[in-house]
Design a protein around this motif. Sequence first.
Motif, mmCIF file in Angstrom:
data_model
loop_
_atom_site.group_PDB
_atom_site.id
_atom_site.type_symbol
_atom_site.label_atom_id
_atom_site.label_comp_id
_atom_site.label_asym_id
_atom_site.label_seq_id
_atom_site.Cartn_x
_atom_site.Cartn_y
_atom_site.Cartn_z
ATOM 1 N N GLY A 1 0.867 -1.068 0.076
ATOM 2 C CA GLY A 1 -0.249 -0.111 -0.212
ATOM 3 C C GLY A 1 0.652 1.176 0.269
ATOM 4 O O GLY A 1 0.475 2.261 -0.685
ATOM 5 N N LEU A 2 2.219 1.070 0.701
ATOM 6 C CA LEU A 2 2.667 2.497 0.558
ATOM 7 C C LEU A 2 3.690 2.191 -0.382
ATOM 8 O O LEU A 2 3.797 3.550 -0.707
ATOM 9 N N ILE A 3 4.036 2.067 -1.273
ATOM 10 C CA ILE A 3 4.537 1.935 -2.327
ATOM 11 C C ILE A 3 3.040 2.205 -3.229
ATOM 12 O O ILE A 3 3.648 3.280 -4.209
ATOM 13 N N MET A 4 2.628 1.857 -3.302
ATOM 14 C CA MET A 4 1.154 2.214 -4.075
ATOM 15 C C MET A 4 1.093 3.743 -4.034
ATOM 16 O O MET A 4 1.168 4.367 -5.726
ATOM 17 N N PHE A 5 1.017 4.138 -2.784
ATOM 18 C CA PHE A 5 0.805 5.285 -2.716
ATOM 19 C C PHE A 5 1.928 6.264 -3.520
ATOM 20 O O PHE A 5 1.848 7.502 -3.786
ATOM 21 N N VAL A 6 3.066 6.011 -3.450
ATOM 22 C CA VAL A 6 4.334 6.447 -4.197
ATOM 23 C C VAL A 6 4.010 6.509 -5.378
ATOM 24 O O VAL A 6 4.442 8.105 -6.103
ATOM 25 N N SER A 7 3.387 5.160 -5.713
ATOM 26 C CA SER A 7 3.498 5.620 -7.824
ATOM 27 C C SER A 7 1.900 6.457 -7.939
ATOM 28 O O SER A 7 2.681 7.316 -8.662
ATOM 29 N N TRP A 8 1.068 6.739 -6.647
ATOM 30 C CA TRP A 8 0.076 7.694 -7.400
ATOM 31 C C TRP A 8 0.936 9.412 -7.672
ATOM 32 O O TRP A 8 -0.151 9.764 -7.642
ATOM 33 N N ILE A 9 1.293 8.961 -6.078
ATOM 34 C CA ILE A 9 2.296 10.482 -5.890
ATOM 35 C C ILE A 9 2.576 11.148 -7.369
ATOM 36 O O ILE A 9 3.025 11.878 -8.265
ATOM 37 N N TYR A 10 3.886 9.847 -7.922
ATOM 38 C CA TYR A 10 4.453 10.345 -9.656
ATOM 39 C C TYR A 10 3.504 10.389 -10.464
ATOM 40 O O TYR A 10 3.561 11.254 -11.254
ATOM 41 N N GLY A 11 2.758 9.966 -10.340
ATOM 42 C CA GLY A 11 1.522 9.932 -11.856
ATOM 43 C C GLY A 11 0.961 11.063 -11.373
ATOM 44 O O GLY A 11 0.108 11.345 -12.383
#
Length: 465
Positions: free
Chosen positions: A76-86
């Motif tokens: 979940g934390l890694i996906m949150f970082v992915s969302w910030i980038y996107g």
Amino acid sequence: MRISLSILYFLQFAVWGCYLTSLGQYLGAAGLGSEIAWFYAAIGIVSLVTPALMGHVSDKYISPSRTLSLCHIIAGLIMFVSWIYGYNNQELDFGVMYPLYLFFLAFYLPTMALANTTSFGIIKSVGKLPVDIFPSVRIWGTVGFICAMWMVNSTYWHDGQLGMTLSDSHPYASDRFQYNSMQLLCAACMGLITGLYSLSLPSIRNPYERNKEKPSVLKIVNLTTLKEFFCKKTGYNHFYHALSPIGLFLVFIALIGVCMQISNGYVTPFISHYLGMPEFADSFVAGNATMLFSLSQISEAILILVVGKSLKKWGIGIVLAIGILAWSLRFFFLGIGNPDSGLIFLLISMIVYGVAFNFITIAGHLHIESVSSANNKGLGQGLMMLMSNGIGATTGIIAAGAIINHWCNWEIVQSNNGVPMRLFMGEWTVPWLIFAGYAFILFCLWIFLQRAEQQKQLVKSKIDD
């Protein structure tokens, strides 16, 4: 027990439902349309290692429920970082987005098998059989997947305004989550919630005393244990004859695993491409691809209840054959369907998916549970993930992506609300029929091998008599 496990599966698959079927649309809109196959191949690449590894760890060192929680929180934390980038980049860089997605999958994919191992352990702890209880619990995973799909299909965020619409002519229709990075935020939030909820589940002890030694790579990748699943006890000169029945089953699971990723990666871009064709531009179906796809999950939810009875009545051989044939029909009807006169074929394709998924994936997990030894339940579930989403899917989805990219390409077209959209235009019929033919060949091969095995067993029994 049923309520606790039902909530677990609802949350578990809601994470996937937030992005899995709509990720292709987002990648295409963000300039990575030609790389869709690699993102779905990532599922296979990661499945080669982490599901079996985490399953082995849960067998030997940490309880399945605690391993499940840890993996969900990290993912979940890694996906949150992915969302910030996107969210901060309209055009994505493959070199940034792909590694992030790989790291997310490294921790999320093991949760599929870990959830099964946890559930089977809890079910058995109250004196029940998984084949009797699991389908009625697992159905809530499909419900969670459907709810997540409907949410990302309909919800939009525009200049601080949150709303929902099913109309493609709505001024903010192109801001719906199915087209942008907000689907990643939804997946991240659901993953963190699932991780925290998993901590409330009982920590079922392994059926033997845990090994207190420090884990090593050689002990985790236990080739002797793998032989339990793939090899017969006596030696044979030929590869096919050396395979155990469960080994042959796992090989076919790998070969048919590619179909799942083709479906997840390309069905929604295929349906949405009709928005770029004048005769279909006003179609409700074309503007709500994710919601149409959700009919597949509804079919899955209904038909999952017959899996246990089908296994008891027919056995894994016939059940798997039906599932493979269903994949062939799934692709065939996609190839001849459209949102107007061919809508009935699209609908049939969505319904057939329920048979294809349940009679391979759900039946496969139940079969693996029944044939795995007590000490290797987690490893068995991990191997099922490795074969279904790993070896075959990795190479297969890349080949499938090359086929689709040959016949189709991403183009900027004008949508109904006047906002330009990037859609996957081209001649889709040919790729779908190619995939239908591939699945039908697998069906014929499986039937042939099953008949050959039956004849061999019949001859052996006569000799023994």
